[in-house]
Design an enzyme around this catalytic site. Structure first.
Site, mmCIF file in Angstrom:
data_model
loop_
_atom_site.group_PDB
_atom_site.id
_atom_site.type_symbol
_atom_site.label_atom_id
_atom_site.label_comp_id
_atom_site.label_asym_id
_atom_site.label_seq_id
_atom_site.Cartn_x
_atom_site.Cartn_y
_atom_site.Cartn_z
ATOM 1 N N CYS A 35 85.349 60.640 31.439
ATOM 2 C CA CYS A 35 85.530 61.589 30.824
ATOM 3 C C CYS A 35 85.948 61.081 28.551
ATOM 4 O O CYS A 35 85.314 62.627 27.871
ATOM 5 C CB CYS A 35 86.470 63.037 31.101
ATOM 6 N N ASN A 50 82.323 70.608 33.596
ATOM 7 C CA ASN A 50 82.716 69.662 33.327
ATOM 8 C C ASN A 50 81.630 67.753 33.480
ATOM 9 O O ASN A 50 81.585 68.099 34.009
ATOM 10 C CB ASN A 50 83.680 68.880 33.685
ATOM 11 N N HIS A 69 86.731 67.635 24.696
ATOM 12 C CA HIS A 69 86.524 67.451 26.014
ATOM 13 C C HIS A 69 86.407 69.081 27.021
ATOM 14 O O HIS A 69 87.246 69.599 26.789
ATOM 15 C CB HIS A 69 87.189 66.676 26.734
#
Ligand code: COA
Length: 321
Positions: free
Chosen positions: A112, A278, A248
């Site tokens: 990520c 996500n 993020h």
């Protein structure tokens, strides 16, 4: 020379899975998912739709927005944890589809935080004069490494891609980038199956994400708060000089906790996790493109990007848009 973003694009698969659909798959509820994560829905790639397909669609939109010919691109970097193939890289697959030949193209893997790593690398190419027009993409089909019977993870992730065309520019662009890793924490967030150690698990299609959610939560908040402060200090800036933060997109509570620590007002936080879940390496460029297209970002705005992922890996990029 600065690395200036001259075009952005994104792509989401057409299939939307909302929380109610997940209620029918695992022991969860729309209310739990919304209150603990902020997520309302996520997009999931169709059978036969791969990371390179998402990456190509986002790239074409970014190239259109930049108004350049694909053949002006002299470097392609794709951040992904879910490449189509072991090799060749997703970057070379996208390069071929775009009709570009000869320029370097490679993938980077920092989960990520991948897009922060990609921007850090690209910025160094541009500053040294080794590249002038770079296509940088974050793309994932994370749904393929999710155990859809595990409520701890399956409610969190989604598929998508975001892309930027970045050009060498004398005025605006990336002011600084900071990336870090600490491999001591691999078992808090990982897929404990791979190519080299895959064996029966891989053959059985059980290469799934495992996570200790609350420990990752604490780490993510601390790491992304600290790295934001490092970026500001490095540039001698105060938090009031930042117009937007694009963190993020993992959990709305993580984003608000970071905002609170930094003293950033909530309306400066770009939040898309509610609609996308996500999307790992795609999350920051996707959120960035959303805010470009809805007119939030204005030329000259100071924007802070942040990523955090398995490894652990984490990073920030501060830029003048
Ligand atoms: N639906 C319903 N209950 C769930 C659930 C779900 N989808 N997932 C977990 N639970 C349960 C747990 O089993 C636990 O039950 P118990 O108390 O009976 O054991 C309870 O909810 C609380 O779990 P906990 O993990 O303490 O919740 P939390 O508030 O920390 O939220 C996360 C869980 C995963 C949403 C949160 O920790 C998080 O977002 N972590 C970071 C994840 C992340 O960002 N990962 C990627 C980083 S790149």
């Amino acid at each position: 020379m600065y690395s200036r973003i001259i075009g952005t694009g994104s792509y989401l698969p057409s299939r939307i899975v909302d929380n109610h659909e997940l209620e029918r798959m695992v022991d969860t509820s729309d209310e739990w998912i919304r209150t603990r994560t902020g997520i309302v829905q996520r997009h999931i790639a169709a059978e036969g739709e791969f990371t390179s397909d998402l990456a190509e669609a986002a790239a074409r939109r970014a190239i259109d927005a930049a108004g350049i010919d694909p053949n002006e691109i002299d470097l392609i970097v794709v951040a992904t944890t879910t490449p189509d193939l072991v090799f060749p890289s997703t970057a070379t697959l996208v390069q071929h589809r775009l009709g570009i030949r000869g320029c370097p193209a490679f993938d980077i893997q920092a989960v990520c935080a991948g897009f922060m790593y990609a921007l850090d690398i690209v910025d160094k190419y541009i500053r040294t004069g080794a590249a002038h027009n770079v296509l940088v993409i974050g793309a994932e089909t994370f749904s393929r490494i999710i155990d859809w019977t595990d409520r701890n993870t399956c409610v969190l992730f989604g598929d998508g891609a975001g892309a930027m065309v970045i050009r060498a520019d004398e005025e605006h662009g990336i002011l600084s980038s900071h990336i870090h890793a600490d491999g001591a924490y691999k078992e808090l967030l990982w897929v404990p199956v791979g190519v080299s150690n895959g064996g029966a698990e891989l053959e059985a299609g059980r290469a799934f994400t495992r996570m200790k959610g609350n420990e990752v939560f604490r780490w993510a908040v601390n790491a992304m708060s600290d790295i934001a402060l490092d970026a500001l200090k490095h540039n001698n800036m105060s938090v009031d000089e930042v117009d937007w933060v694009v963190p993020h997109q993992a959990n709305v509570r993580i984003i608000h906790a970071i905002g609170k620590r930094l003293g950033v007002s909530p309306d400066k936080l770009v939040i898309t996790v509610c609609d996308h879940g996500n999307t790992s390496a795609a999350s920051v460029p996707l959120a960035f493109d959303v805010a470009v297209r809805d007119g939030r970002f204005k030329p000259g705005d100071v924007i802070l990007l942040e990523g955090f992922g398995g490894g652990f890996t984490w990073g920030s990029v501060l830029l003048r848009y």
